[in-house]
Design a protein around this motif. Structure first.
Motif, mmCIF file in Angstrom:
data_model
loop_
_atom_site.group_PDB
_atom_site.id
_atom_site.type_symbol
_atom_site.label_atom_id
_atom_site.label_comp_id
_atom_site.label_asym_id
_atom_site.label_seq_id
_atom_site.Cartn_x
_atom_site.Cartn_y
_atom_site.Cartn_z
ATOM 1 N N ALA A 101 0.818 -1.213 0.000
ATOM 2 C CA ALA A 101 0.000 0.000 0.000
ATOM 3 C C ALA A 101 0.852 1.264 0.000
ATOM 4 O O ALA A 101 0.461 2.289 -0.564
ATOM 5 C CB ALA A 101 -0.942 -0.007 1.197
ATOM 6 N N MET A 102 2.024 1.194 0.622
ATOM 7 C CA MET A 102 2.932 2.351 0.683
ATOM 8 C C MET A 102 3.522 2.697 -0.679
ATOM 9 O O MET A 102 4.194 3.720 -0.811
ATOM 10 C CB MET A 102 4.068 2.091 1.668
ATOM 11 N N SER A 103 3.273 1.882 -1.685
ATOM 12 C CA SER A 103 3.789 2.159 -3.026
ATOM 13 C C SER A 103 3.369 3.538 -3.516
ATOM 14 O O SER A 103 4.036 4.128 -4.353
ATOM 15 C CB SER A 103 3.283 1.118 -4.029
ATOM 16 N N PHE A 104 2.249 4.035 -2.992
ATOM 17 C CA PHE A 104 1.765 5.351 -3.390
ATOM 18 C C PHE A 104 1.405 6.197 -2.193
ATOM 19 O O PHE A 104 0.275 6.622 -2.026
ATOM 20 C CB PHE A 104 0.619 5.229 -4.395
ATOM 21 N N ASP A 105 2.417 6.435 -1.352
ATOM 22 C CA ASP A 105 2.331 7.409 -0.278
ATOM 23 C C ASP A 105 1.456 6.919 0.875
ATOM 24 O O ASP A 105 0.903 5.829 0.846
ATOM 25 C CB ASP A 105 1.816 8.743 -0.835
ATOM 26 N N THR A 106 1.370 7.735 1.885
ATOM 27 C CA THR A 106 0.643 7.345 3.090
ATOM 28 C C THR A 106 -0.859 7.202 2.850
ATOM 29 O O THR A 106 -1.524 6.491 3.598
ATOM 30 C CB THR A 106 0.881 8.350 4.229
ATOM 31 N N ILE A 107 -1.397 7.843 1.823
ATOM 32 C CA ILE A 107 -2.814 7.661 1.510
ATOM 33 C C ILE A 107 -3.092 6.186 1.193
ATOM 34 O O ILE A 107 -4.169 5.677 1.460
ATOM 35 C CB ILE A 107 -3.289 8.600 0.372
ATOM 36 N N ALA A 146 -4.354 -4.459 -0.406
ATOM 37 C CA ALA A 146 -3.227 -3.543 -0.539
ATOM 38 C C ALA A 146 -3.036 -3.073 -1.978
ATOM 39 O O ALA A 146 -2.764 -1.892 -2.225
ATOM 40 C CB ALA A 146 -1.958 -4.211 -0.029
ATOM 41 N N LEU A 147 -3.182 -3.980 -2.929
ATOM 42 C CA LEU A 147 -3.077 -3.593 -4.335
ATOM 43 C C LEU A 147 -4.187 -2.621 -4.707
ATOM 44 O O LEU A 147 -3.953 -1.633 -5.415
ATOM 45 C CB LEU A 147 -3.109 -4.828 -5.240
ATOM 46 N N ALA A 148 -5.396 -2.874 -4.225
ATOM 47 C CA ALA A 148 -6.511 -1.959 -4.483
ATOM 48 C C ALA A 148 -6.248 -0.606 -3.835
ATOM 49 O O ALA A 148 -6.515 0.445 -4.432
ATOM 50 C CB ALA A 148 -7.818 -2.566 -3.963
ATOM 51 N N ALA A 149 -5.718 -0.612 -2.621
ATOM 52 C CA ALA A 149 -5.416 0.638 -1.920
ATOM 53 C C ALA A 149 -4.347 1.436 -2.657
ATOM 54 O O ALA A 149 -4.457 2.655 -2.798
ATOM 55 C CB ALA A 149 -4.958 0.331 -0.495
ATOM 56 N N ALA A 150 -3.317 0.750 -3.118
ATOM 57 C CA ALA A 150 -2.255 1.426 -3.862
ATOM 58 C C ALA A 150 -2.806 2.006 -5.166
ATOM 59 O O ALA A 150 -2.477 3.139 -5.545
ATOM 60 C CB ALA A 150 -1.100 0.467 -4.134
ATOM 61 N N ALA A 151 -3.660 1.252 -5.845
ATOM 62 C CA ALA A 151 -4.257 1.734 -7.093
ATOM 63 C C ALA A 151 -5.161 2.938 -6.828
ATOM 64 O O ALA A 151 -5.129 3.923 -7.583
ATOM 65 C CB ALA A 151 -5.044 0.615 -7.776
#
Length: 172
Positions: A101-107, A146-151
């Motif tokens: 999930a951290m792949s794209f920042d804290t959001i 996590a993948l959905a969150a990162a996306a």
């Protein structure tokens, strides 16, 4: 060592009945009220982009392999019991999820916490499957979330300028 990392990742996800579209649907549902005109295809592109990141691929492989090994009863105790029964205090599955999930920042972490808590879409299906069958989905549900969150986070960053106003006139 040469291997097709993206294709291998898609193959491993498919072995667990996980598709890019399933992941994208969760992220789309998470972001559609914030991004006017957002399409499932745009979100699927974000998922595919994340799955091209080598560090994410490695995290997916490790988690899904641990699920597979536990399902075949090939892990040593006490790890076998922890993974097989998705022990609530184990936490390594959430650690891998948080890293993805951290792949794209804290959001991404915020989105992951929300998706994991509510067990949205395929995340919930995998979580229930792991509790009601012989399947082990300890890592799979967290990986999908996590993948959905990162996306969703990638979409939020990309379309931040186009955020919509809520009923109060406040931009979300």
């Amino acid at each position: 060592m040469q291997y097709a990392t993206y294709d291998n990742t898609i193959k491993k996800l498919a072995q667990h009945h996980i598709t890019v579209k399933d992941i994208a649907q969760i992220a789309f549902d998470n972001e559609q009220s914030y991004v006017a005109g957002l399409t499932l295809e745009q979100v699927a592109e974000a998922v595919e982009s994340i799955l091209h990141k080598r560090v994410v691929q490695h995290q997916v492989w490790v988690g899904l392999e641990l699920d597979r090994l536990a399902e075949e009863h090939l892990l040593e105790a006490p790890l076998q019991d922890l993974v097989e029964h998705d022990d609530g205090l184990f936490g390594v599955d959430e650690t891998i999820g948080t890293a993805i999930a951290m792949s794209f920042d804290t959001i991404g972490v915020t989105n992951y916490g929300y998706i994991d808590k509510l067990k949205v879409g395929l995340v919930g299906e995998l979580d229930r499957k792991g509790k009601t069958s012989e399947a082990v989905t300890t890592f799979a549900d967290d990986i999908v979330g996590a993948l959905a969150a990162a996306a969703a986070s990638k979409v939020a960053h990309k379309f931040a300028a186009g955020m919509v106003e809520n009923e109060s006139g406040i931009k979300n």
